[in-house]
Scaffold this motif. Structure first.
Motif, short mmCIF file in Angstrom:
data_model
loop_
_atom_site.label_atom_id
_atom_site.label_comp_id
_atom_site.label_asym_id
_atom_site.label_seq_id
_atom_site.Cartn_x
_atom_site.Cartn_y
_atom_site.Cartn_z
N GLY A 1 -12.30 -6.77 10.94
CA GLY A 1 -10.87 -6.64 10.68
C GLY A 1 -10.23 -7.96 10.27
O GLY A 1 -9.43 -8.02 9.33
N TRP B 1 -4.56 -1.61 1.50
CA TRP B 1 -5.47 -1.07 2.52
C TRP B 1 -6.17 -2.20 3.27
O TRP B 1 -6.50 -2.04 4.44
CB TRP B 1 -6.49 -0.10 1.92
CG TRP B 1 -7.55 -0.74 1.09
CD1 TRP B 1 -7.57 -0.87 -0.27
CD2 TRP B 1 -8.77 -1.36 1.56
NE1 TRP B 1 -8.69 -1.55 -0.67
CE2 TRP B 1 -9.46 -1.85 0.44
CE3 TRP B 1 -9.32 -1.55 2.82
CZ2 TRP B 1 -10.67 -2.52 0.52
CZ3 TRP B 1 -10.54 -2.22 2.90
CH2 TRP B 1 -11.20 -2.69 1.76
N THR C 1 -6.05 -2.18 7.16
CA THR C 1 -7.32 -2.05 7.87
C THR C 1 -7.55 -3.24 8.78
O THR C 1 -7.93 -3.09 9.95
CB THR C 1 -8.49 -1.92 6.87
OG1 THR C 1 -8.29 -0.75 6.09
CG2 THR C 1 -9.83 -1.83 7.59
#
Length: 134
Positions: free
Chosen positions: A90, A106, A110
């Motif tokens: 991450g 994204w 994410t």
């Protein structure tokens, strides 16, 4: 002492330190390009890179402390690996987003999502272990 759990926590400490080095160098590169020594100089690109670096500084140390305490309190190495790997992935995706001028949303979502979920899971796990051992 669960040596594999400590080794796992150490692995993620080292990997996240490398992410911090990457972000430090990315920030320095943008500073040099725009000749800004302090602050962001009104350069949006520098502000973005600095924010990504600051976000990592805000989150990585807390997770590493939790992984270390988890290992010290007897968390299994697999738990340290699952949390550490998800968090590190991450953080890497989040860093990628902030070190590129044009990046997909994204990546930020994410990176943020994995960071928050694993941070919360580690906090709850360490809290639970600590309470059980009191």
């Amino acid at each position: 002492m669960d040596q594999p759990a400590y080794a796992a926590a150490s692995l993620y400490a080292a990997l996240n330190a490398l992410i911090l080095v990457w972000l430090t160098l990315a920030t320095a590169r943008v500073r040099r390009k725009h000749m800004v020594l302090i602050g962001d100089g009104g350069v949006a690109r520098l502000g973005r890179t600095m924010r990504g670096h600051a976000n990592a500084i805000e989150n990585i140390p807390v997770m590493l402390v939790l992984l270390g305490f988890g290992a010290a309190l007897g968390a299994p190495a697999i738990a340290i690996h699952v949390l550490g790997a998800a968090f590190t992935f991450g953080r890497a995706v989040h860093a990628w987003h902030f070190t590129h001028e044009q990046a997909a949303q994204w990546q930020r979502a994410t990176g943020f999502g994995l960071s928050v979920v694993t941070l919360a899971a580690a906090a709850i796990g360490v809290l639970g272990q600590a309470v059980l051992l009191l």
